[in-house]
Design a protein around this motif. Structure first.
Motif, PDB file in Angstrom:
ATOM      1  N   ALA A  59       0.833  -1.201   0.000  1.00  0.00           N
ATOM      2  CA  ALA A  59       0.000   0.000   0.000  1.00  0.00           C
ATOM      3  C   ALA A  59       0.871   1.255   0.000  1.00  0.00           C
ATOM      4  CB  ALA A  59      -0.930   0.002   1.204  1.00  0.00           C
ATOM      5  N   ARG A  60       1.946   1.242   0.769  1.00  0.00           N
ATOM      6  CA  ARG A  60       2.841   2.404   0.801  1.00  0.00           C
ATOM      7  C   ARG A  60       3.543   2.573  -0.533  1.00  0.00           C
ATOM      8  NH1 ARG A  60       4.146   5.472   4.438  1.00  0.00           N
ATOM      9  NH2 ARG A  60       6.297   5.716   3.775  1.00  0.00           N
ATOM     10  N   SER A  62       2.483   1.601  -3.540  1.00  0.00           N
ATOM     11  CA  SER A  62       1.554   2.080  -4.572  1.00  0.00           C
ATOM     12  C   SER A  62       1.193   3.536  -4.322  1.00  0.00           C
ATOM     13  CB  SER A  62       0.303   1.217  -4.607  1.00  0.00           C
ATOM     14  OG  SER A  62      -0.446   1.376  -3.422  1.00  0.00           O
TER      15      SER A  62
END
Length: 76
Positions: A59-60, A62
């Motif tokens: 998530a970080r 992306s």
């Protein structure tokens, strides 16, 4: 005696340290859960922590690829 004021570490360093800690804890719990008889639940907890750490890292990454969460000005 001189006093040296240190700036806090950047947020990225803190998050990466947390991810590394989560992965280390997951590996340790997984090894204990796989080796020790009757502690299979530790293996399951280790797997869950590892999956959570990987999800946060993805998530970080992306988010960084899309602009890193920088604030954008509205154009009127």
């Amino acid at each position: 005696m001189a006093v040296v004021l240190l700036a806090p570490p950047p947020k990225e360093v803190t998050v990466m340290a947390l991810l590394l800690l989560m992965i280390i804890v997951a590996v340790v719990l997984g090894i204990i859960g796989a080796v020790a008889e009757g502690l299979g639940y530790l293996l399951a907890i280790g797997i869950v922590i590892f999956v959570a750490a990987v999800a946060v890292a993805v998530a970080r990454r992306s988010g960084a690829a899309r602009g890193g969460g920088k604030r954008r000005r509205r154009v009127r």
